[in-house]
Write a protein that holds these residues in place. Structure first.
Motif: not given
Lengths: 246, 209
Positions: A26-27, A29, A34, A38, A210, A213, A215, A218-219, A221-223, A226-227, B164, B169, B172-173, B175, B201
Motif C-alpha cells: 500500500d505504500e 499506491i 491526488e 481529493r 466516516r 477513519s 483520513d 486515504a481509507a 482509496r486503500s479499501i 485492496q478490494h 479488505v 487500511t 495507508s491512512e 502514511d 469527520p
C-alpha cells in the motif's frame, strides 16, 4: 467509422501503457492526481451526505425487506448479460455458462429477475471490462475518483465506459426489437437505480468508516485498491505482517 | 469382535476429527461468545461493559504488532519517545473505535465458518466468520487473522472484512497523514480521536441505524 475505431484503439493503448503492473504494497499506491481526486472526493461526499445517503436510507427503510430483495435480484440479473460476455473474454467458459443460465432462468421462471430461481446469484459473480483487463494482466494504473461514481482507477474507468456502450442490455434496448421509446433514458435510470440499491446496502459500513477513519479519503482509496486486488488476485491477498516481538 | 471395534474406531475417528474445530477457530468462537455475553449482560452498567470489552480486546489482540505494522516505514523515522507515545495512543484509539463498533453490532449474530492457513506465514491462520446483520442488510464476511504465539496462546493481528485488511487500511491512512503533517501531526490526530471517539469527520452524518 474505421478511423474513429483506430483512434479509439490508439487512445486505449496509450492509457494502458500508463497502467504499471499491480503493486501489492500500500505504500506504493499510485495516486499522482491526488489533489484533483481529493477535490472530486469532497464533492462526492457533499452530494452523498445531502442527497444520496438520505435517498438510500429512504429506499431501505420505507420499502419492506421482501420488496428490497426482489428489486436487488432484478438489478443484479440485468447485469448478467454483460457478465456473460466478459466471462467469455476472460476465457472463463464455466463462469459464462453459469451466468447465462442464471440470466435465462431468472428472467423467465424468475419473473423478469425478481426471483433467484437457481439460488446462486451474487453481486460478487458479476464481472465487467475492468475485471477482464485485470485478468489479461493489465495493472490498475493511477487511482481516480470519478464524479458521482466514486473510487476507481484508470483501468476500471476505461472498463466502465466499455461496459456502458457494450452492455448487451443497452444494445438490445437501442435495437428497437424490444419496442421501447427512450431506450437511453430507461437504461440510464436502471443504472442509477442499481447504484442506489448498492449504496443502500452499504449504509452501516460507510457510516462506520466516516466516523472512525482519520483520513477518510486515504481509507477509501486503500479499501478500493485492496478490494480490486483481492477480486483479481484470488485468495492470496493477506498482507505480510512481520513478527515484531522477537 | 476386536476387529469390529477397531473398524468402528477407524470409521468414527476421522469423522470426529473432521468435525472438530481447530484451536484457532475455538479461540475466535469463544471470544465471540464472551463478547456477546457481555453485550447481553443487563446486570452491569454501560461503563462496566465498556471496561470489560476493553480488557477482552487488550487480551486477545496483539496491539503491539498491529500498531507497529500500521505505522509502516515511519516506525523507523520516529524517535523512541514518539514510538512509545504512538503505541499508547494507538492502543487507546483502537479500543475506543472497536468499543463503539461493538455497541453498534448489538443484536447481530456471529458464526465461525472454518479457517484456512495464511500463505507465507506459518504461525498465522485466517478464521472465517459471518456477521448476520439486522434489518435485512446482507451478512458481512469477517476473517480474523490469528497468530499462534506459542504455548497455546493465540492473538488476533488483523481483521479482514470482505477481503479488505483493516490493518493495511490503517497503515495507508497513517502514511497519508504523516506525509501531510509528519509523525507529530499523526500523534495529534490520534490524540483528538481518543479524546472524542464518536466524532464524525464530515458534518451532517446522521446516527447509526
Amino acid at each position: 467509422m474505421k478511423k474513429s475505431l483506430k483512434n479509439l484503439l490508439v487512445v486505449a493503448a496509450t492509457l494502458f501503457a500508463l497502467c504499471a503492473p499491480a503493486l501489492a504494497d500500500d505504500e506504493t499506491i499510485s495516486d499522482p492526481l491526488e489533489p484533483v481526486n481529493r477535490y472530486v472526493f469532497a464533492f462526492n461526499e457533499g452530494l452523498d451526505v445531502v442527497f444520496i445517503e438520505p435517498l438510500a436510507k429512504l429506499y431501505r427503510f420505507v420499502l419492506p425487506d421482501y420488496v428490497l430483495e426482489r428489486l436487488h435480484h432484478a438489478f443484479v440479473n440485468i447485469r448478467e448479460p454483460l457478465s456473460t460476455v466478459n466471462y467469455v473474454l476472460q476465457g472463463n467458459l464455466d463462469g459464462a455458462s453459469e451466468s447465462l443460465l442464471r440470466f435465462l432462468a431468472n428472467s423467465t421462471i424468475g419473473l423478469a429477475g425478481l426471483y433467484d430461481v437457481i439460488g446462486d446469484q451474487s453481486e460478487d459473480k458479476l464481472t465487467g471490462l475492468g475485471d477482464t483487463f485485470g485478468r489479461w494482466g493489465i495493472g490498475p494504473g493511477p487511482y481516480l475518483v470519478l464524479p458521482l461514481i466514486g473510487p476507481s482507477d484508470l483501468r476500471d474507468t476505461v472498463g466502465l465506459v466499455g461496459d456502458y456502450y457494450g452492455d448487451p442490455v443497452r444494445i438490445a434496448l437501442h435495437s428497437g426489437s424490444l419496442g421501447v421509446d427512450h431506450p437511453e433514458t430507461i437504461y440510464t435510470s436502471v443504472q442509477l437505480a442499481f447504484g442506489l440499491d448498492a449504496r443502500s446496502r452499504l449504509l452501516n459500513q460507510i457510516d462506520d468508516l466516516r466516523k472512525n477513519s482519520l483520513d477518510f479519503y486515504a481509507a477509501m482509496r486503500s479499501i478500493y485498491l485492496q478490494h480490486r486486488a483481492a477480486k483479481l488476485g484470488g485468495a492470496t491477498s493477506a498482507p505480510e505482517i512481520p513478527n515484531y516481538n522477537d | 469382535m476386536r476387529f469390529a471395534v477397531a473398524l468402528f474406531v477407524a470409521c468414527i475417528m476421522p469423522l470426529s476429527l473432521a468435525f472438530a474445530a481447530s484451536p484457532q477457530e475455538s479461540f475466535i468462537g469463544k471470544l465471540g461468545q464472551d463478547a456477546i455475553g457481555m453485550l447481553s449482560n443487563q446486570s452491569i452498567t454501560l461503563d462496566q461493559r465498556h471496561a470489560g470489552f476493553a480488557k477482552l480486546f487488550n487480551e486477545n489482540f496483539d496491539l503491539k504488532t498491529i500498531g507497529h505494522f500500521a505505522l509502516g516505514r515511519h516506525w523507523r523515522e520516529a524517535s523512541e519517545q514518539q514510538q512509545q507515545e504512538y503505541q499508547q495512543l494507538f492502543e487507546k484509539m483502537v479500543v475506543a473505535v472497536y468499543t463503539q463498533r461493538f455497541d453498534n453490532y448489538a443484536g447481530q449474530q456471529f458464526e465461525v465458518k472454518g479457517s484456512t492457513p495464511v500463505d507465507g506465514a506459518a504461525a498465522d491462520t485466517l478464521v472465517h466468520s459471518q456477521i448476520v446483520q439486522t434489518g435485512g442488510a446482507p451478512p458481512v464476511a469477517v476473517d480474523w487473522r490469528v497468530r499462534d504465539e506459542g504455548g497455546g496462546h493465540y492473538k488476533i493481528i488483523d481483521v479482514m472484512v470482505e477481503g479488505v485488511s483493516m490493518t493495511v487500511t490503517q497503515r495507508s491512512e497513517f502514511d497519508s497523514i504523516v506525509a501531510q503533517s509528519g509523525i507529530d501531526g499523526l500523534l495529534q490526530n490520534i490524540q483528538q480521536r481518543v479524546a472524542n471517539p464518536a466524532a464524525a469527520p464530515a458534518p451532517g452524518i446522521s446516527k447509526q441505524q
